[in-house]
Design an enzyme around this catalytic site. Structure first.
Site, PDB file in Angstrom:
ATOM      1  N   CYS A  23     -15.222 -20.948  -4.151  1.00 54.61           N
ATOM      2  CA  CYS A  23     -15.200 -20.132  -5.363  1.00 54.61           C
ATOM      3  C   CYS A  23     -14.286 -20.751  -6.430  1.00 54.61           C
ATOM      4  CB  CYS A  23     -14.814 -18.695  -5.018  1.00 54.61           C
ATOM      5  SG  CYS A  23     -15.359 -17.547  -6.288  1.00 54.61           S
ATOM      6  N   HIS A  46     -18.429 -17.023  -0.570  1.00 51.61           N
ATOM      7  CA  HIS A  46     -17.283 -16.900   0.337  1.00 51.61           C
ATOM      8  C   HIS A  46     -17.727 -16.963   1.801  1.00 51.61           C
ATOM      9  CE1 HIS A  46     -14.092 -15.913  -2.560  1.00 51.61           C
ATOM     10  NE2 HIS A  46     -15.116 -15.481  -3.294  1.00 51.61           N
ATOM     11  N   GLU A  48     -15.780 -17.165   4.285  1.00 55.17           N
ATOM     12  CA  GLU A  48     -14.737 -16.614   5.151  1.00 55.17           C
ATOM     13  C   GLU A  48     -14.909 -15.122   5.431  1.00 55.17           C
ATOM     14  OE1 GLU A  48     -14.526 -17.488   2.044  1.00 55.17           O
ATOM     15  OE2 GLU A  48     -12.888 -16.554   0.928  1.00 55.17           O
ATOM     16  N   SER A  75      11.470  -3.751  20.992  1.00 53.28           N
ATOM     17  CA  SER A  75      11.175  -2.339  20.756  1.00 53.28           C
ATOM     18  C   SER A  75      10.236  -1.762  21.798  1.00 53.28           C
ATOM     19  CB  SER A  75      10.499  -2.212  19.397  1.00 53.28           C
ATOM     20  OG  SER A  75       9.274  -2.926  19.431  1.00 53.28           O
ATOM     21  N   VAL A 122       4.161  -4.531  20.794  1.00 60.08           N
ATOM     22  CA  VAL A 122       3.455  -5.714  21.255  1.00 60.08           C
ATOM     23  C   VAL A 122       4.199  -7.003  20.892  1.00 60.08           C
ATOM     24  CG1 VAL A 122       1.290  -6.962  21.157  1.00 60.08           C
ATOM     25  CG2 VAL A 122       1.295  -4.487  20.922  1.00 60.08           C
ATOM     26  N   ASP A 123       4.586  -7.091  19.630  1.00 61.41           N
ATOM     27  CA  ASP A 123       5.110  -8.370  19.143  1.00 61.41           C
ATOM     28  C   ASP A 123       6.407  -8.754  19.843  1.00 61.41           C
ATOM     29  OD1 ASP A 123       3.072  -7.762  17.449  1.00 61.41           O
ATOM     30  OD2 ASP A 123       4.382  -7.125  15.805  1.00 61.41           O
ATOM     31  N   ARG A 143      14.722   5.757   5.941  1.00 62.08           N
ATOM     32  CA  ARG A 143      14.456   4.363   6.308  1.00 62.08           C
ATOM     33  C   ARG A 143      15.719   3.516   6.175  1.00 62.08           C
ATOM     34  NH1 ARG A 143       9.161   2.522   6.456  1.00 62.08           N
ATOM     35  NH2 ARG A 143       7.618   4.168   6.209  1.00 62.08           N
ATOM     36  N   ASP A 187      -0.831  38.968  21.584  1.00 60.18           N
ATOM     37  CA  ASP A 187      -0.751  40.161  20.745  1.00 60.18           C
ATOM     38  C   ASP A 187       0.496  40.238  19.871  1.00 60.18           C
ATOM     39  OD1 ASP A 187      -3.168  41.095  21.454  1.00 60.18           O
ATOM     40  OD2 ASP A 187      -2.438  42.392  23.061  1.00 60.18           O
TER      41      ASP A 187
END
Ligand SMILES: Nc1ncnc2c1ncn2[C@@H]1O[C@H](COP(=O)(O)OP(=O)(O)OP(=O)(O)O)[C@@H](O)[C@H]1O
Ligand SMILES: O=c1[nH]c(=O)c2[nH+]cn([C@@H]3O[C@H](COP(=O)(O)O)[C@@H](O)[C@H]3O)c2[nH]1
Ligand SMILES: NC(=O)CC[C@H](N)C(=O)O
Ligand SMILES: [Mg+2]
Length: 533
Positions: free
Chosen positions: A86, A180, A182, A235, A238-239, A308, A470
């Site tokens: 592109c 494209h 991809e 933690s 997964v990572d 946070r 009730d």
């Protein structure tokens, strides 16, 4: 120190700011060819490694805009094949003397490319679309077009409205496509990228997670040396779990993992993670119960960004203190110094930070341990830095991490604090933990967990009237959220079978004291976000 691009044939993707640039990287890797994305401002002469080929991405700019980013001309004298997609095509065309301008035929969506096969003397030029049939469907997204062919190039594909849908140089390995390849809407897109990276660049298709593991383990061993120690925050997500397991494989108990119980984890989470990581995976893990400290600092705070910040800062305090404790213990034992900090940074985080356009608007501050330990002079180890989430999951499976962990939905660092909409207290945390636990249990029981990208319960700070036995009740409301998403940038709500929702609602209102009403969130992202805060 050897890096991945030294060990594997690598395609360099220069990013001109397209929304799809990272997808080009993904498609190459799916072909078992390693690919790296760099900003288009990267000077080719300053590369410390040699790619086997270069792909120029799309862009929101037009090549004739005053502030348009331009390709480093060294790309074309570097001696490797180049593919422009592109905007990349348009850049290549204008560099070689073609004309590019705004077109009356803006094309968004599907188009059919008709392949134009050149004579046998143009064997190289024919290679890009070779064997794809006479016509194939593609996805377009452009307003500009080439109007005059660049010098030395031939058209190898056209559509009804784009006469230069694909071009190739008559003798050099330079190619450009207007569509494209991809995106998944171009069904043969991966084949076309394959023609380029495998047939034209002649990359060896050796990028597999199996080979990555052994290379990465030796790389870590070489980096850390014989005695140095490594710490890292995990933690149970997964990572960090995959990163921790990889470290453990590489250096055993010279890796010290720290899990901070911040008081806003899921039900029994700290104990569960300890069991999986220590007992099942053999990782040397320390659980620090800092729940009192976190909850006292959070008391009375309602503002989401404030929550946070408090969690992020407190996290740093606790982690540093614990790291110091481990350090003195290690010194006492006469072992090597703590020299490294492990982080589970993934490629999408890296991509975000290399964008040449600068950061986009902050919607919310994602709690990230990235800014951690600035003055501790620890060197970073980021073994997952080049990987996408699904590659990390594949890696986890190969490292024999249990599937319930590898397939886990992501869980945010600030935890339940951003799922309790009012002030956070231990009581509120317990209510939400119970409701969330029932919700996830029922999702698993219905066999739906893997169809959902992320599911969780939210505790609303409002009360509603109900009736039970009730008697009038006046209690809180739980909102359920479940989304499907590829990359968590956009998401759609998950359509549960009604019977599953009925069971979840009935269990929550029956089993969780303090809740008399359950609602289901049917907002997509955008305009909503996945989390409520
Ligand atoms: N309670 C915690 N104790 C220790 N480290 C934590 C805690 N929560 C978050 N972290 C750190 O913050 C990092 C970023 O969290 P993030 O949620 O993005 O990743 P993850 O938890 O490893 O995986 P997932 O995305 O699957 O949840 C983690 O990798 C981990 O290093
Ligand atoms: O590690 C994290 N720390 C955070 O502070 C944080 N905030 C949101 N998320 C997760 O990011 C994804 C997108 O969430 P949003 O649509 O709510 O922005 C979803 O998967 C969210 O759970 C976080 N993850
Ligand atoms: N997707 C693209 O790369 C678009 C390129 C250019 N902005 C155009 O409209 O043609
Ligand atoms: Mg997490």
């Amino acid at each position: 120190m050897a890096e991945i691009h030294d060990a594997y044939d690598t395609i360099l993707i220069l990013d001109f700011g397209s929304q799809y640039s990272h997808l080009i990287t993904r498609r190459c890797r799916e072909l078992n060819v390693y690919a790296e994305l760099m900003p288009c401002t990267q000077k080719i002469s300053q590369l410390t490694w040699k790619p086997k080929g270069i792909i120029l991405s799309g862009s929101p700019y037009s090549v004739y805009d005053d502030d348009a980013p331009h390709v480093d001309p060294d790309v074309f004298t570097f001696g490797v094949p180049v593919l422009g997609i592109c905007y990349g095509l348009q850049e290549m065309a204008s560099y070689f003397g073609g004309k590019v301008g705004g077109s009356t035929h803006r094309e968004y969506g599907h188009a059919d490319v008709e392949v134009i096969k050149l004579g046998n003397e143009f064997q190289l030029a024919n290679k890009l679309l070779d064997g794809l049939g006479e016509q194939f469907q593609v996805w377009m997204s452009h307003g500009d077009q080439i109007s005059t062919a660049p010098n030395g190039f031939h058209v190898v594909g056209k559509t009804r409205t784009a006469p230069f849908a694909a071009i190739a140089h008559e003798s050099k390995p330079f190619f450009g496509i207007q569509f494209h390849p991809e995106v998944t809407h171009t069904p043969k897109g991966k084949d076309i990228i394959g023609r380029f990276v495998l047939n034209i660049c002649e990359c060896d298709a050796s990028w597999t997670m199996e080979s990555f593991i052994s290379k990465e383990i030796s790389r870590i061993r070489e980096l850390v040396g014989e005695t140095a120690q490594v710490i890292g925050a995990v933690s149970g997500g997964v990572d960090s779990s995959v990163a921790a397991k990889l470290m453990h494989e590489a250096i055993g108990d010279r890796f010290h993992a720290i899990l901070v119980d911040n008081g806003v984890l899921r039900m029994n989470e700290a104990a569960r993670v300890k069991k999986t990581l220590c007992e099942d995976l053999g990782v040397n893990l320390q659980v620090v119960d800092a729940s009192e400290l976190f909850l006292s600092r959070l008391a009375g705070v309602e503002d989401p960004e404030q929550k946070r910040k408090i969690i992020g800062n407190t996290f740093i305090n606790v982690f540093e203190e614990e790291a110091g404790r481990i350090e003195s213990r290690v010194e006492e034992q006469g072992r090597g110094k703590i020299e490294f900090l492990l982080q589970g940074t993934l490629y999408p985080d890296v991509i975000e930070s290399i964008s040449f356009k600068g950061p986009s608007a902050t919607i919310k501050t994602h709690h990230n341990v990235g800014g951690l330990l600035k003055d501790m002079k620890l060197k970073l180890i980021e073994p997952l830095r080049e990987l996408f989430k699904d590659e990390v999951r594949a890696l986890g499976r190969l490292l024999s991490i249990p599937s319930h962990l590898v397939g886990r939905h992501p869980f945010p660092g600030p935890g339940l604090a951003i799922r309790i909409l009012g002030p956070v207290s231990r009581e509120q945390v317990q209510i939400l933990q119970k409701a969330d636990n029932i919700y996830i249990e029922e999702i698993r029981a219905a066999g739906l967990y893997d169809q959902i990208a992320q599911a969780f319960a939210v505790l609303l700070p409002v009360k509603a009237v109900g009736v039970m036995g009730d008697k009038r009740t006046y209690e809180q409301v739980i909102a359920l959220r479940a989304v499907q998403s590829e990359d968590f940038m956009t998401a759609d709500w998950f359509a549960f079978p009604p019977a599953v929702l009925r069971k979840i609602s009935s269990r929550i209102t029956n089993e969780v004291a303090g809740v008399n009403r359950v609602t289901y969130d049917i907002s997509s992202k955008p305009p909503g976000t996945i989390e409520w805060l």
